[in-house]
Design an enzyme around this catalytic site. Structure first.
Site, PDB file in Angstrom:
ATOM      1  N   VAL A 102       0.870  -1.175   0.000  1.00 42.43           N
ATOM      2  CA  VAL A 102       0.000   0.000   0.000  1.00 42.43           C
ATOM      3  C   VAL A 102       0.904   1.221   0.000  1.00 42.43           C
ATOM      4  O   VAL A 102       1.913   1.257   0.712  1.00 42.43           O
ATOM      5  CB  VAL A 102      -0.901   0.035   1.253  1.00 42.43           C
ATOM      6  CG1 VAL A 102      -1.751   1.301   1.275  1.00 42.43           C
ATOM      7  CG2 VAL A 102      -1.779  -1.198   1.338  1.00 42.43           C
ATOM      8  N   CYS A 103       0.565   2.200  -0.814  1.00 47.40           N
ATOM      9  CA  CYS A 103       1.237   3.499  -0.810  1.00 47.40           C
ATOM     10  C   CYS A 103       2.742   3.310  -1.001  1.00 47.40           C
ATOM     11  O   CYS A 103       3.170   2.573  -1.890  1.00 47.40           O
ATOM     12  CB  CYS A 103       0.877   4.235   0.481  1.00 47.40           C
ATOM     13  SG  CYS A 103       1.151   6.010   0.465  1.00 47.40           S
TER      14      CYS A 103
END
Length: 185
Positions: A102-103
């Site tokens: 994520v991210c």
């Protein structure tokens, strides 16, 4: 099925919790009853940027025993991607069937060499950093088969539900999405 959630100092809590909640519902909602997971870290102390503390269940143990390794993002990724001992530890996930981020967790996957020859995404503010490791796509989720990356922090729930479908099926993902009252998939 065994999942490792990799945490580190200055992780973004929502990057972790947003994917953790739907994925662990695969077990709690009896979709994959034998699902197991650990909170894995290189250090015993994990504190996000606001002071929220997490307690890892495994510290510095090899990640090679997991089917899926999930790496959230956060400001800690900026220094960790150049931290040789941490990256060597993350590389123990090399033979895991699937890795997800994520991210800016994708920066760590890139630093470990997992994004070579692939496309990935991250938070738009980190696109230039990610270009060091791979082709960057401005997508919510990029699925390269064994590597799945998600954009900024709010995409963590999207990734969690995406993984539910990939690990189980569409009906399971929908059952979990409805239970979460999540409308944006």
């Amino acid at each position: 099925m065994k999942i490792a959630f990799v945490l580190f100092h200055h992780v973004t809590a929502l990057d972790f919790v947003g994917v953790y909640d739907p994925v662990t519902r695969l077990k709690t909602m009896n979709v994959i009853p034998d699902l197991e997971w650990d909170i894995c870290a290189f250090t015993e102390e994990i504190v996000d940027g606001t002071g929220l503390q997490f307690t890892p269940t495994r510290v510095r143990e090899s990640l090679d025993q997991y089917d899926l390794v999930i790496v959230p993002g956060g400001f800690g990724t900026r220094t960790l991607r150049n931290d040789a001992p941490f990256i060597e530890w993350l590389k123990t996930a090399k033979n895991c069937k699937m890795k997800a981020s994520v991210c800016t967790g994708s920066l760590l996957l890139g630093a470990a060499g997992f994004l070579e020859g692939k496309s990935a995404t991250t938070h738009p503010n980190a696109f230039l950093e990610l270009q060091t490791y791979c082709t960057v796509l401005s997508e919510r989720i990029v699925d390269e088969g064994d590597i799945i990356t998600a954009g900024g922090v709010s995409s963590s729930i999207d990734l969690g539900l995406y993984l539910c479908e990939k690990l189980a099926d569409f009906d399971a993902k929908e059952k979990i999405r409805v239970q979460m009252d999540y409308q944006n998939v």
